[in-house]
Write a protein that holds these residues in place. Structure first.
Motif, PDB file in Angstrom:
ATOM      1  N   ILE A 191       0.796  -1.230   0.028  1.00 13.23           N
ATOM      2  CA  ILE A 191       0.074  -0.013  -0.128  1.00 13.23           C
ATOM      3  C   ILE A 191       0.757   1.122   0.007  1.00 13.23           C
ATOM      4  N   MET A 192       1.761   1.531   0.763  1.00 12.39           N
ATOM      5  CA  MET A 192       2.663   2.596   0.846  1.00 12.39           C
ATOM      6  C   MET A 192       4.181   2.286   1.106  1.00 12.39           C
ATOM      7  N   THR A 193       4.821   3.256   1.155  1.00 11.62           N
ATOM      8  CA  THR A 193       6.559   3.048   1.284  1.00 11.62           C
ATOM      9  C   THR A 193       6.809   3.055   2.896  1.00 11.62           C
ATOM     10  N   GLU A 194       7.959   2.731   3.198  1.00 14.49           N
ATOM     11  CA  GLU A 194       8.094   3.039   4.538  1.00 14.49           C
ATOM     12  C   GLU A 194       8.195   4.332   5.212  1.00 14.49           C
ATOM     13  N   THR A 195       8.858   5.241   4.236  1.00 12.97           N
ATOM     14  CA  THR A 195       8.795   6.491   4.731  1.00 12.97           C
ATOM     15  C   THR A 195       7.420   7.314   4.725  1.00 12.97           C
ATOM     16  N   GLU A 196       6.502   7.009   3.860  1.00 12.65           N
ATOM     17  CA  GLU A 196       5.147   7.174   4.126  1.00 12.65           C
ATOM     18  C   GLU A 196       4.531   6.848   5.434  1.00 12.65           C
ATOM     19  N   ALA A 197       4.720   5.643   5.624  1.00 15.66           N
ATOM     20  CA  ALA A 197       4.178   4.919   7.005  1.00 15.66           C
ATOM     21  C   ALA A 197       4.889   5.584   8.304  1.00 15.66           C
ATOM     22  N   LEU A 198       5.937   5.813   8.165  1.00 20.34           N
ATOM     23  CA  LEU A 198       6.621   6.561   9.303  1.00 20.34           C
ATOM     24  C   LEU A 198       6.365   7.847   9.403  1.00 20.34           C
ATOM     25  N   ILE A 199       6.132   8.713   8.598  1.00 18.54           N
ATOM     26  CA  ILE A 199       5.664  10.085   8.482  1.00 18.54           C
ATOM     27  C   ILE A 199       4.231  10.019   9.043  1.00 18.54           C
ATOM     28  N   SER A 200       3.165   9.240   8.698  1.00 13.69           N
ATOM     29  CA  SER A 200       1.921   9.104   8.852  1.00 13.69           C
ATOM     30  C   SER A 200       1.964   8.888  10.430  1.00 13.69           C
ATOM     31  N   PHE A 201       2.433   7.773  10.843  1.00 13.39           N
ATOM     32  CA  PHE A 201       2.527   7.593  12.477  1.00 13.39           C
ATOM     33  C   PHE A 201       3.051   8.623  13.182  1.00 13.39           C
ATOM     34  N   GLU A 202       3.902   9.153  12.776  1.00 11.73           N
ATOM     35  CA  GLU A 202       4.456  10.288  13.809  1.00 11.73           C
ATOM     36  C   GLU A 202       3.610  11.489  13.729  1.00 11.73           C
ATOM     37  N   LEU A 203       3.112  11.678  12.742  1.00 10.68           N
ATOM     38  CA  LEU A 203       2.064  12.847  12.673  1.00 10.68           C
ATOM     39  C   LEU A 203       0.886  12.566  13.387  1.00 10.68           C
ATOM     40  N   THR A 204       0.533  11.466  13.499  1.00  6.47           N
ATOM     41  CA  THR A 204      -0.792  11.029  14.082  1.00  6.47           C
ATOM     42  C   THR A 204      -0.360  11.047  15.785  1.00  6.47           C
ATOM     43  N   PHE A 205       0.859  10.517  16.058  1.00 10.43           N
ATOM     44  CA  PHE A 205       1.334  10.663  17.366  1.00 10.43           C
ATOM     45  C   PHE A 205       1.575  12.214  17.938  1.00 10.43           C
ATOM     46  N   LEU A 206       1.995  12.987  17.046  1.00  5.81           N
ATOM     47  CA  LEU A 206       2.172  14.308  17.538  1.00  5.81           C
ATOM     48  C   LEU A 206       0.764  14.894  17.877  1.00  5.81           C
ATOM     49  N   PHE A 207      -0.429  14.608  17.024  1.00  3.40           N
ATOM     50  CA  PHE A 207      -1.695  15.006  17.220  1.00  3.40           C
ATOM     51  C   PHE A 207      -2.138  14.480  18.605  1.00  3.40           C
ATOM     52  N   VAL A 208      -1.919  13.045  18.946  1.00  4.27           N
ATOM     53  CA  VAL A 208      -2.229  12.676  20.123  1.00  4.27           C
ATOM     54  C   VAL A 208      -1.584  13.301  21.282  1.00  4.27           C
ATOM     55  N   GLY A 209      -0.339  13.600  20.996  1.00  2.87           N
ATOM     56  CA  GLY A 209       0.380  14.282  22.151  1.00  2.87           C
ATOM     57  C   GLY A 209      -0.045  15.603  22.480  1.00  2.87           C
ATOM     58  N   LEU A 210      -0.443  16.291  21.462  1.00  2.00           N
ATOM     59  CA  LEU A 210      -1.060  17.549  21.835  1.00  2.00           C
ATOM     60  C   LEU A 210      -2.369  17.547  22.317  1.00  2.00           C
ATOM     61  N   LEU A 211      -3.130  16.459  21.989  1.00  2.00           N
ATOM     62  CA  LEU A 211      -4.330  16.395  22.698  1.00  2.00           C
ATOM     63  C   LEU A 211      -4.166  15.779  24.288  1.00  2.00           C
ATOM     64  N   ALA A 212      -3.129  15.119  24.552  1.00  2.00           N
ATOM     65  CA  ALA A 212      -2.926  14.709  25.929  1.00  2.00           C
ATOM     66  C   ALA A 212      -2.247  15.942  26.450  1.00  2.00           C
ATOM     67  N   PHE A 213      -1.635  17.064  26.135  1.00  2.00           N
ATOM     68  CA  PHE A 213      -1.012  18.020  26.757  1.00  2.00           C
ATOM     69  C   PHE A 213      -2.256  19.070  27.028  1.00  2.00           C
ATOM     70  N   ILE A 214      -3.479  18.989  26.124  1.00  2.00           N
ATOM     71  CA  ILE A 214      -4.398  20.012  26.477  1.00  2.00           C
ATOM     72  C   ILE A 214      -5.187  19.316  27.487  1.00  2.00           C
ATOM     73  N   TYR A 215      -5.332  18.096  27.625  1.00  2.00           N
ATOM     74  CA  TYR A 215      -6.051  17.466  28.636  1.00  2.00           C
ATOM     75  C   TYR A 215      -5.572  17.650  29.952  1.00  2.00           C
TER      76      TYR A 215
END
Length: 301
Positions: A191-215
């Motif tokens: 479906i996707m390359t290693e780099t695409e998977a890495l970037i997608s996961f890390e951007l998602t984790f950044l969003f989760v980290g921001l939500l945790a910070f706000i909480y």
């Protein structure tokens, strides 16, 4: 360099970084702090966000492109990984690394079996024996530590007792992470390359980290020092492990996934050196047995 050996080295590197992150995050966890796992997620999200933007810069600098739509394609994998990690981090409050981490780490072995059963990846009899040895060793190590807990030999300040129910945290991690790892190999081979998977996961984790910070800061109004050294080092090691993991998993998941399950062993060893946890002779022999199995996987494919 031989491709199989290259993937083997990538898997070993990811394993060590993840083992280090377990120790650092355990060191940063306060058994009486109900927000400890949120603080870990914030730390990981911060450093993974930095890594994601660096990868985007490198990708576009080489003439490549990245679509934000990829994040949504990869979101089932990201969700499973982050869910399993959050549960595992919550369990850090109740279990020693030497008990919880080896149990959680059996997810790699389970993922290896899924790759063999479902995707049809090749597995020689020698590989099969090695994988079974790793799984057996991890379970034995967890059992030995559990017996130490039951016998009261760990010391009053070494574990926050919640009873046998506390094992649900690493067991849940093992199940969810195994499914995510199995699906991840499929995503990165079709479906996707290693780099695409890495970037997608890390951007998602950044969003989760921001939500945790706000909480924590704005909903619960809980203040803490985010630059605690153990949190910083844990975040760096977890991010580095993820980087090497993605490229390692692009190889033969039957071999690389079980190898990366050894981060629990690394965590146990450094738990002794850094956290002053006790490991008896039977634990050392078990670690040696697992190490031999890793050698077999890496060099006798």
């Amino acid at each position: 360099m031989n491709q199989d050996f290259k993937f083997f080295l990538l898997a070993i590197t990811a394993t060590f970084f993840w083992g280090f992150s377990d120790v650092f995050f355990k060191k940063s966890t306060d058994p009486h702090d109900p927000y400890s796992h949120y603080k870990i997620l914030i730390s990981i999200g911060f450093f993974m966000g930095i890594q994601a933007f660096f990868e985007l810069y490198r990708l576009y600098g080489s003439g490549g492109t990245y679509s934000l739509h990829t994040i949504w394609i990869y979101i089932p994998i990201s969700f499973l990984y982050i869910l399993s990690m959050g549960v595992d981090f919550y369990g850090y409050r109740f279990l020693r690394i030497s008990i919880g981490s080896p149990i959680a780490s059996t997810s790699g072995v389970a993922a290896g079996f899924l790759s063999w059963l479902v995707l049809g990846n090749d597995m020689s009899p020698l590989q099969f024996i090695a994988i079974v040895t790793i799984g057996t060793g991890l379970i034995l190590l967890a059992y030995f530590e559990y017996r130490d807990q039951q016998e009261g030999t760990l010391g009053k300040n070494e574990i926050v007792k919640l009873g046998a129910t506390a094992l649900i945290f690493p067991v849940t991690y093992m199940i969810v992470d195994a499914i995510a790892t199995f699906l991840d190999e499929h995503y990165m081979t079709s479906i996707m390359t290693e780099t695409e998977a890495l970037i997608s996961f890390e951007l998602t984790f950044l969003f989760v980290g921001l939500l945790a910070f706000i909480y924590i800061f704005f909903v619960k109004k809980h203040r803490y020092q985010p630059w605690k050294p153990s949190l910083i080092m844990g975040g760096i090691c977890e991010t580095a492990g993820q980087f090497f993991y993605v490229f390692a998993l692009a190889g033969d998941g039957v071999v690389t996934a079980p190898i990366m399950s050894l981060d629990g062993i690394v965590a146990s060893i450094f738990g002794v050196l850094v956290l002053k946890e006790n490991i008896r002779t039977k634990q050392k022999l078990t670690i040696l047995m697992i190490g031999i199995a890793v050698f077999v996987l890496g060099f006798f494919e």
